[in-house]
Design a protein around this motif. Structure first.
Motif, PDB file in Angstrom:
ATOM      1  N   PHE A 176       0.869  -1.171   0.000  1.00 31.44           N
ATOM      2  CA  PHE A 176       0.000   0.000   0.000  1.00 31.44           C
ATOM      3  C   PHE A 176       0.908   1.224   0.000  1.00 31.44           C
ATOM      4  O   PHE A 176       1.653   1.433   0.950  1.00 31.44           O
ATOM      5  N   CYS A 177       0.870   1.986  -1.083  1.00 31.22           N
ATOM      6  CA  CYS A 177       1.836   3.087  -1.258  1.00 31.22           C
ATOM      7  C   CYS A 177       1.147   4.267  -1.924  1.00 31.22           C
ATOM      8  O   CYS A 177      -0.063   4.237  -2.197  1.00 31.22           O
ATOM      9  N   THR A 178       1.928   5.307  -2.212  1.00 36.60           N
ATOM     10  CA  THR A 178       1.345   6.472  -2.887  1.00 36.60           C
ATOM     11  C   THR A 178       1.227   6.184  -4.385  1.00 36.60           C
ATOM     12  O   THR A 178       1.877   5.258  -4.916  1.00 36.60           O
ATOM     13  N   LYS A 179       0.453   7.001  -5.059  1.00 37.07           N
ATOM     14  CA  LYS A 179       0.246   6.820  -6.504  1.00 37.07           C
ATOM     15  C   LYS A 179       1.575   6.898  -7.254  1.00 37.07           C
ATOM     16  O   LYS A 179       1.869   6.077  -8.121  1.00 37.07           O
ATOM     17  N   ASP A 180       2.417   7.865  -6.849  1.00 35.65           N
ATOM     18  CA  ASP A 180       3.695   8.025  -7.561  1.00 35.65           C
ATOM     19  C   ASP A 180       4.531   6.763  -7.493  1.00 35.65           C
ATOM     20  O   ASP A 180       5.219   6.383  -8.427  1.00 35.65           O
ATOM     21  N   ALA A 181       4.493   6.128  -6.300  1.00 35.40           N
ATOM     22  CA  ALA A 181       5.363   4.960  -6.093  1.00 35.40           C
ATOM     23  C   ALA A 181       4.757   3.707  -6.727  1.00 35.40           C
ATOM     24  O   ALA A 181       5.479   2.797  -7.133  1.00 35.40           O
ATOM     25  N   ALA A 182       3.435   3.682  -6.845  1.00 37.82           N
ATOM     26  CA  ALA A 182       2.754   2.431  -7.244  1.00 37.82           C
ATOM     27  C   ALA A 182       3.193   1.946  -8.625  1.00 37.82           C
ATOM     28  O   ALA A 182       3.589   0.779  -8.787  1.00 37.82           O
ATOM     29  N   THR A 183       3.202   2.833  -9.599  1.00 38.83           N
ATOM     30  CA  THR A 183       3.571   2.409 -10.957  1.00 38.83           C
ATOM     31  C   THR A 183       4.991   1.855 -10.981  1.00 38.83           C
ATOM     32  O   THR A 183       5.284   0.830 -11.593  1.00 38.83           O
ATOM     33  N   VAL A 184       5.857   2.537 -10.229  1.00 40.33           N
ATOM     34  CA  VAL A 184       7.265   2.106 -10.187  1.00 40.33           C
ATOM     35  C   VAL A 184       7.377   0.713  -9.543  1.00 40.33           C
ATOM     36  O   VAL A 184       8.013  -0.194 -10.101  1.00 40.33           O
ATOM     37  N   ILE A 185       6.704   0.528  -8.422  1.00 42.61           N
ATOM     38  CA  ILE A 185       6.841  -0.771  -7.723  1.00 42.61           C
ATOM     39  C   ILE A 185       6.192  -1.872  -8.548  1.00 42.61           C
ATOM     40  O   ILE A 185       6.711  -2.980  -8.655  1.00 42.61           O
ATOM     41  N   LYS A 186       5.067  -1.553  -9.180  1.00 39.88           N
ATOM     42  CA  LYS A 186       4.435  -2.553 -10.044  1.00 39.88           C
ATOM     43  C   LYS A 186       5.396  -2.969 -11.156  1.00 39.88           C
ATOM     44  O   LYS A 186       5.441  -4.141 -11.546  1.00 39.88           O
ATOM     45  N   SER A 187       6.199  -2.006 -11.585  1.00 43.87           N
ATOM     46  CA  SER A 187       7.122  -2.332 -12.702  1.00 43.87           C
ATOM     47  C   SER A 187       8.263  -3.244 -12.230  1.00 43.87           C
ATOM     48  O   SER A 187       8.884  -3.929 -13.040  1.00 43.87           O
ATOM     49  N   TYR A 188       8.512  -3.271 -10.947  1.00 44.06           N
ATOM     50  CA  TYR A 188       9.590  -4.153 -10.446  1.00 44.06           C
ATOM     51  C   TYR A 188       9.159  -5.610 -10.530  1.00 44.06           C
ATOM     52  O   TYR A 188       9.981  -6.505 -10.737  1.00 44.06           O
ATOM     53  N   SER A 189       7.863  -5.864 -10.273  1.00 43.55           N
ATOM     54  CA  SER A 189       7.475  -7.276 -10.215  1.00 43.55           C
ATOM     55  C   SER A 189       5.971  -7.462 -10.316  1.00 43.55           C
ATOM     56  O   SER A 189       5.214  -6.815  -9.594  1.00 43.55           O
ATOM     57  N   PRO A 190       5.551  -8.377 -11.200  1.00 45.95           N
ATOM     58  CA  PRO A 190       4.120  -8.685 -11.288  1.00 45.95           C
ATOM     59  C   PRO A 190       3.645  -9.517 -10.102  1.00 45.95           C
ATOM     60  O   PRO A 190       2.448  -9.669  -9.886  1.00 45.95           O
ATOM     61  N   GLU A 191       4.609 -10.008  -9.291  1.00 48.19           N
ATOM     62  CA  GLU A 191       4.230 -10.884  -8.165  1.00 48.19           C
ATOM     63  C   GLU A 191       3.521 -10.089  -7.065  1.00 48.19           C
ATOM     64  O   GLU A 191       2.816 -10.649  -6.257  1.00 48.19           O
ATOM     65  N   LEU A 192       3.789  -8.777  -7.013  1.00 47.38           N
ATOM     66  CA  LEU A 192       3.259  -7.986  -5.903  1.00 47.38           C
ATOM     67  C   LEU A 192       1.909  -7.388  -6.278  1.00 47.38           C
ATOM     68  O   LEU A 192       1.695  -6.973  -7.413  1.00 47.38           O
ATOM     69  N   ILE A 193       1.030  -7.293  -5.298  1.00 47.47           N
ATOM     70  CA  ILE A 193      -0.273  -6.637  -5.495  1.00 47.47           C
ATOM     71  C   ILE A 193      -0.136  -5.232  -4.905  1.00 47.47           C
ATOM     72  O   ILE A 193      -0.013  -5.088  -3.690  1.00 47.47           O
ATOM     73  N   VAL A 194      -0.068  -4.249  -5.778  1.00 44.42           N
ATOM     74  CA  VAL A 194       0.294  -2.884  -5.353  1.00 44.42           C
ATOM     75  C   VAL A 194      -0.949  -1.986  -5.394  1.00 44.42           C
ATOM     76  O   VAL A 194      -1.620  -1.883  -6.424  1.00 44.42           O
ATOM     77  N   HIS A 195      -1.245  -1.348  -4.273  1.00 44.40           N
ATOM     78  CA  HIS A 195      -2.441  -0.501  -4.138  1.00 44.40           C
ATOM     79  C   HIS A 195      -2.015   0.970  -4.038  1.00 44.40           C
ATOM     80  O   HIS A 195      -1.449   1.384  -3.029  1.00 44.40           O
ATOM     81  N   PRO A 196      -2.287   1.758  -5.089  1.00 48.31           N
ATOM     82  CA  PRO A 196      -1.891   3.194  -5.045  1.00 48.31           C
ATOM     83  C   PRO A 196      -2.889   4.011  -4.237  1.00 48.31           C
ATOM     84  O   PRO A 196      -3.634   4.830  -4.766  1.00 48.31           O
ATOM     85  N   ILE A 197      -2.900   3.808  -2.954  1.00 45.07           N
ATOM     86  CA  ILE A 197      -3.970   4.392  -2.126  1.00 45.07           C
ATOM     87  C   ILE A 197      -3.499   5.590  -1.307  1.00 45.07           C
ATOM     88  O   ILE A 197      -4.238   6.545  -1.079  1.00 45.07           O
ATOM     89  N   LEU A 198      -2.240   5.567  -0.882  1.00 44.79           N
ATOM     90  CA  LEU A 198      -1.766   6.620   0.039  1.00 44.79           C
ATOM     91  C   LEU A 198      -1.523   7.927  -0.715  1.00 44.79           C
ATOM     92  O   LEU A 198      -1.391   7.943  -1.939  1.00 44.79           O
ATOM     93  N   GLU A 199      -1.479   9.018   0.044  1.00 46.31           N
ATOM     94  CA  GLU A 199      -1.231  10.347  -0.556  1.00 46.31           C
ATOM     95  C   GLU A 199      -0.223  11.113   0.319  1.00 46.31           C
ATOM     96  O   GLU A 199      -0.193  10.927   1.543  1.00 46.31           O
TER      97      GLU A 199
END
Ligand SMILES: NC(=O)C1=CN([C@@H]2O[C@H](COP(=O)(O)OP(=O)(O)OC[C@H]3O[C@@H](n4cnc5c(N)ncnc54)[C@H](OP(=O)(O)O)[C@@H]3O)[C@@H](O)[C@H]2O)[C@@H](O)CC1
Ligand SMILES: Nc1ncnc2c1ncn2[C@@H]1O[C@H](COP(=O)(O)OP(=O)(O)OP(=O)(O)O)[C@@H](O)[C@H]1O
Ligand SMILES: [Mg+2]
Length: 417
Positions: A159-182
């Motif tokens: 659970f991270c900020t929108k800015d970080a979510a796309t980047v972390i998703k790009s590291y690995s499809p294994e993770l379920i990344v929620h761009p929820i924080l601000e």
């Protein structure tokens, strides 16, 4: 006989040219003929007449043999000294320092690691959530979350900020990344109340599914974001979800200690600096190397018995009742991110340890706090993976290399049937 009156550190005595005397282990309650009356150990009980676990050092032997014998005797003590009251100037214990017992960390891993049972379904080996990841940091939450998967959790969420979510998703499809924080910069002043309520409502939909959450890796220190995370922590506590607090989560907790005070399902994993800051804030004293065990136990007690894993050359672990350590393996490489792996490792093993303890299997471990077991197991696996990675990559060892050694290290300790 003279008790070490200046310091617990025999080396310091040497440097001061003070003579050593015969190393003698005194059994609890023994009386002994000492030229000088036994020094009072300010620990709430009187040793005058009877000696409680005191040590003397010999002047007749060479220094190294003295130290060897002292260490042997200290190990045989295996004692736990009662709590010291902590003043601004920590009272020194006038006995040789007592070594902290080494945990049987690999034995704990073998006990609590679940078998790969074909009848189990996705999620039963663990669902971990990392709350962290902001504009500035995206690696840390990734390290924590992917380590949990590599060790054996079935699902790992971030659970991270929108800015970080796309980047972390790009590291690995294994993770379920929620761009929820601000963070503050993306929320208008007049919308803050609404946005923070929305964030909490969104996370609440997920929280109770997790076996353990990790708060802090790459969280950053944005005030608005930290306020939202405080609400999330309070809600997780109401749901009795185990929580590992690391990195900027420790920054948050150090300034709001009631977020974790008295929470028996909370683990703090401070590094050298974070521990120093926590100690200053809670005990108003500096880190003491003379009585690390008592100081750590007192710190945990002051925060209501939370489990603390003090990271360092040796990982010291306490829940105010017991103190143990993990010092095996490890590597001389200090690249950033190893603490992030550690908290992911602790999160998985803590969820496994709770299942193990609740399974009712009679064992010496079941009487222990499952969070202590999780810390012991989490620490030794990180350290073993770090030493494996260092053997292969030496100075070029990166956190990503250590992550690649997690599976093999666990397999060597506890082979998957
Ligand atoms: N790739 C990524 O995305 C990563 C992101 N990360 C994220 O970064 C955030 C901040 O984490 P952090 O570890 O940099 O801050 P913190 O621990 O407060 O240190 C601050 C200062 O304390 C010192 N210091 C530190 N350790 C010490 C020691 N052992 N012994 C002595 N001194 C020591 C040292 O100061 P200096 O040496 O400059 O005096 C250091 O600069 C946090 O959210 C974390 O998750 C990291 O996890 C890494 C990978
Ligand atoms: N001097 C050391 N020798 C051997 N192992 C160490 C040493 N210092 C730390 N470690 C190991 O590395 C782990 C991480 O400790 P470290 O101090 O790097 O955490 P950290 O600063 O939070 O890391 P991060 O960069 O992820 O924030 C510890 O749990 C410990 O097992
Ligand atoms: Mg850290």
């Amino acid at each position: 006989m003279r008790i070490l009156t200046q310091s617990n550190d025999p080396e310091l005595q040497l440097r001061r040219g003070l003579p050593f005397e015969e190393v003698v282990q005194i059994e609890k309650g023994d009386c002994c003929n000492v030229e000088e009356p036994p020094v009072k150990i300010n620990s709430g009980f009187d040793v005058a007449g009877g000696i409680e676990n005191c040590m003397w050092l010999s002047s007749s032997n060479s220094y190294s043999s003295v130290l060897r014998r002292q260490h042997f005797l200290i190990r045989s003590l295996g004692a736990s000294f009662p709590l010291q009251t902590c003043h601004n100037q920590m009272e020194r214990i006038h006995c040789a320092s007592v070594s902290i017992p080494e945990a049987d960390a690999e034995g704990v891993i073998r006990k609590i690691t679940p078998v790969l049972d074909p009848s189990r379904h996705k999620g039963q080996a663990g669902r971990i959530a990392v709350i962290g990841g902001c504009r500035e940091y995206t690696g840390a939450p990734y390290f924590t979350a992917i380590s949990a998967l590599k060790i054996g959790a079935d699902l790992s969420h971030v659970f991270c900020t929108k800015d970080a979510a796309t980047v972390i998703k790009s590291y690995s499809p294994e993770l379920i990344v929620h761009p929820i924080l601000e963070e503050s910069y993306s929320v208008r002043e007049d919308e803050r109340e609404t946005v923070s309520s929305y964030i909490l409502a969104e996370i609440k939909k997920w929280l109770e599914r997790f076996d353990c959450i990790v708060v802090g890796p790459g969280l950053g220190r944005d005030p608005f974001l930290l306020n939202c995370v405080s609400d999330i922590m309070r809600h997780a506590r109401q749901l009795s979800i185990p929580i590992v607090v690391d990195a900027d989560g420790l920054y948050l907790v150090t300034n709001n200690i009631d977020l974790v005070r008295g929470n028996s399902l909370a683990v703090l994993t401070p590094n050298v600096m974070e521990y120093k800051r926590l100690l200053e804030k809670v005990l108003n004293c500096d880190v003491s190397n003379d009585n690390q065990s008592e100081q750590l136990r007192l710190l945990s007690q002051k925060i209501g018995g939370v489990t603390i894993l003090r990271k360092g050359k040796e990982d010291l672990i306490s829940d105010a009742k017991t103190v143990t350590k993990v010092s095996t393996f490890g590597s001389p490489r200090r690249c950033g991110g190893q603490g992030d792996i550690l908290c992911g490792s602790v999160a998985v093993f803590t969820s496994w340890a709770r299942r193990y303890v609740m399974s009712g299997i009679p064992s010496s471990e079941t009487s222990l706090n499952p969070l202590i077991l999780g810390c012991v197991a989490g620490s030794v696996l990180l350290r073993k993976a770090a030493s494996g990675a260092f053997l292969s990559k030496k100075r070029a060892t990166l956190t990503t290399d250590i992550i690649e050694f997690l599976g093999q290290s666990l397999e060597e300790i506890c082979p998957a049937k």
